[in-house]
Structure formats: structure tokens, C-alpha cells
Design a protein around this motif. Structure first.
Motif, PDB file in Angstrom:
ATOM      1  N   LEU A   1      -3.146  -4.918  -5.423  1.00 36.45           N
ATOM      2  CA  LEU A   1      -2.332  -3.676  -5.236  1.00 36.45           C
ATOM      3  C   LEU A   1      -1.175  -3.249  -6.185  1.00 36.45           C
ATOM      4  CD1 LEU A   1      -1.935  -4.266  -1.357  1.00 36.45           C
ATOM      5  CD2 LEU A   1      -3.093  -2.379  -2.435  1.00 36.45           C
TER       6      LEU A   1
ATOM      7  N   THR B   1      -6.596   2.066  -7.010  1.00 36.63           N
ATOM      8  CA  THR B   1      -5.903   0.706  -6.568  1.00 36.63           C
ATOM      9  C   THR B   1      -6.576   0.265  -5.329  1.00 36.63           C
ATOM     10  OG1 THR B   1      -3.684   0.992  -8.032  1.00 36.63           O
ATOM     11  CG2 THR B   1      -3.619  -0.304  -6.153  1.00 36.63           C
ATOM     12  N   MET B   2      -6.703   1.378  -4.522  1.00 40.16           N
ATOM     13  CA  MET B   2      -7.269   1.099  -3.049  1.00 40.16           C
ATOM     14  C   MET B   2      -8.649   0.214  -3.526  1.00 40.16           C
ATOM     15  SD  MET B   2      -5.123   1.174  -0.849  1.00 40.16           S
ATOM     16  CE  MET B   2      -5.797   0.977   0.687  1.00 40.16           C
TER      17      MET B   2
ATOM     18  N   ILE C   1       0.939  -1.356  -0.029  1.00 43.42           N
ATOM     19  CA  ILE C   1      -0.247   0.021   0.177  1.00 43.42           C
ATOM     20  C   ILE C   1       0.968   1.299  -0.015  1.00 43.42           C
ATOM     21  CG2 ILE C   1      -1.783   1.320   1.358  1.00 43.42           C
ATOM     22  CD1 ILE C   1      -2.827  -1.292   2.276  1.00 43.42           C
TER      23      ILE C   1
ATOM     24  N   TYR D   1      -8.319  -3.100  -4.652  1.00 40.54           N
ATOM     25  CA  TYR D   1      -7.880  -3.861  -3.643  1.00 40.54           C
ATOM     26  C   TYR D   1      -8.933  -4.288  -2.842  1.00 40.54           C
ATOM     27  CZ  TYR D   1      -5.735  -4.445   1.123  1.00 40.54           C
ATOM     28  OH  TYR D   1      -5.317  -4.904   2.215  1.00 40.54           O
TER      29      TYR D   1
END
Ligand code: ADP
Ligand code: NI
Length: 214
Positions: free
Chosen positions: A55, A29-30, A10, A33
Motif C-alpha cells: 500500500l 496501488t490497490m 487505503i 496490494y
């Protein structure tokens, strides 16, 4: 399990995408994820592989990093530094390879982990967030929002897809409305259904406002 590696990933992604405004930012991306983790839990996929693949899925993206895209150099360097074993590294790189959309020639992942990450990535192109990302991308690439003179061209192959200079509204027809039928998991299909309907309602409203009767 190995939560420090997830946290390192992260932090790594946060730094890598600090200056991206094309829709491939840290927050994308988060979201991928988190959604991929939800899908992996429902589908019974390997959570560690799914989390790390999600990630790292855009770290070597062809548009962001064309030089490292082929061999996934950034993802591999991160995994090596964090002492992830070779077998897991290969699984993760395979998933990342299978995830990205390449027009109508896109591949369907043959692993459950790949299916979860691909679905999560595609879901993030749909719904309210999907609309916002599309216009953010279009703006950053100096594309028109909409032009009634330029008709959409669905069913483009890989080459045509990457060289197309279309409008953002056309992108809905050329890519985004094709995604629902390409979902791998039932969970994602249900979410995609709702998100696509929201986008269709948005386009209907957009056209109403555009076509002022006078
Ligand atoms: P991915 O995250 O699967 O790699 P892309 O790189 O194709 O997806 O796209 C990232 C985001 O930018 C998506 O939300 C997508 O809708 C948007 N986008 C990509 N190409 C265009 C385009 N030509 N016009 C508008 N938005 C686009
Ligand atoms: Ni992505």
C-alpha cells in the motif's frame, strides 16, 4: 490482524494519489496490494508487512516525490501515526526500498516479503493493464507511441534508464519484456509468462496495422 491500519493506509493512499494520471494512481496501488497478498499467502510471507509495504510502495516514489524518496518520509509518518512498532516500520521501509525498478541494476529483495511486493508491482506493468499503463504514461510524458526510426536499447543501466527519452513501444523492449526473467516467486513467473505473451501478441498486431502494404 490490524485491519484498521490497513484501512487507514487505503484511505491515505487514495487521497495522496487523487490527482495522478501517470500510471502510479490509487488503482495501481490497490492492484499491487491485492496481488502481493495473493503471493504472500502462497509463499508464506508475513501478510501484515506485505500489505502495508504494497500500500505504501509508491508513496515516496522517486518520480512522484523526489524529496521524500531517500528516507521514505511519507511512509514513516503514516506508520508513526498508526503506532506501528519500530521493527515492523524498518521491515516495511526495507521492502519499499528494494521494490522499485532501476534499469538493469535493479536489486533482488533478500526478504520473502520484498520478493512478493516486487513481483506484484512488476506484474502490474505486464498484460492488458501493463499495455494500458505504458501508453497512459507515454501520453502524459508527451512521448511518441512508436517511431520506426528510433531503435530500442535494452540493458540500460540506472542512469541511462532514468534519462532515456524513448517511445512507448520501445519501453516494451527496454523494460517490460525483461521483467518475466526477473520474477522472484514461481507463482509470479507463471502469471508473467501469460501476460508477456499477451503483450507480444499485441505488438505483433500493432506492427501489422502500422506497416500497411501499398
Ligand atoms: P513502478 O510502478 O515499478 O515504480 P515505473 O515507475 O517504472 O514502475 O512505471 C510505472 C508505469 O509506467 C509502468 O506500467 C511502466 O511500464 C510505465 N512506464 C514507465 N516508464 C515508461 C516509459 N518510458 N514509457 C512508457 N511507459 C512507461
Ligand atoms: Ni508501483
Amino acid at each position: 490482524m490490524y485491519s484498521y491500519i490497513i484501512n487507514n493506509a487505503i484511505e491515505y493512499i487514495k487521497e495522496l494519489f487523487a490527482s495522478d494520471f501517470t500510471g502510479h494512481d490509487f488503482q495501481h496501488t490497490m492492484r499491487v496490494y491485492k496481488m502481493a497478498t495473493v503471493l504472500a499467502q502462497k509463499e508464506g510471507a508475513d501478510i501484515f508487512v506485505v500489505k502495508l509495504s504494497a500500500l505504501l510502495h509508491d508513496a515516496d516514489d522517486r518520480k512522484l516525490s523526489p524529496d521524500t524518496c531517500e528516507h521514505k518520509d511519507r511512509a514513516r509518518a503514516f506508520l508513526r501515526e498508526n503506532e506501528v512498532d519500530d521493527e515492523t516500520t524498518e521491515k516495511i521501509c526495507t521492502v519499499i526500498n528494494q521494490v522499485s525498478f532501476k534499469g538493469a541494476d535493479s536489486v533482488s529483495p533478500d526478504t520473502l516479503e520484498g520478493k512478493c511486493v516486487q513481483d506484484a508491482d512488476r506484474l502490474d506493468a505486464l498484460g492488458a493493464v501493463g499495455i494500458a499503463r505504458a501508453f497512459a504514461y507515454g501520453g502524459s510524458h508527451h512521448r511518441a507511441m512508436y517511431d520506426p526510426e528510433i531503435p530500442p536499447r535494452p540493458n540500460m543501466g540506472e542512469q541511462e534508464y532514468f534519462t532515456s527519452e524513448s517511445t512507448t513501444v520501445n519501453h516494451f523492449y527496454e523494460k517490460l519484456f525483461l521483467l518475466k526473467s526477473m520474477m522472484n516467486t514461481d507463482t509470479a513467473r507463471v502469471l508473467a509468462e501469460h501476460r508477456e505473451q499477451f503483450m507480444r501478441d499485441f505488438i505483433a498486431e500493432f506492427m501489422n496495422e502500422w506497416n500497411v502494404q501499398f
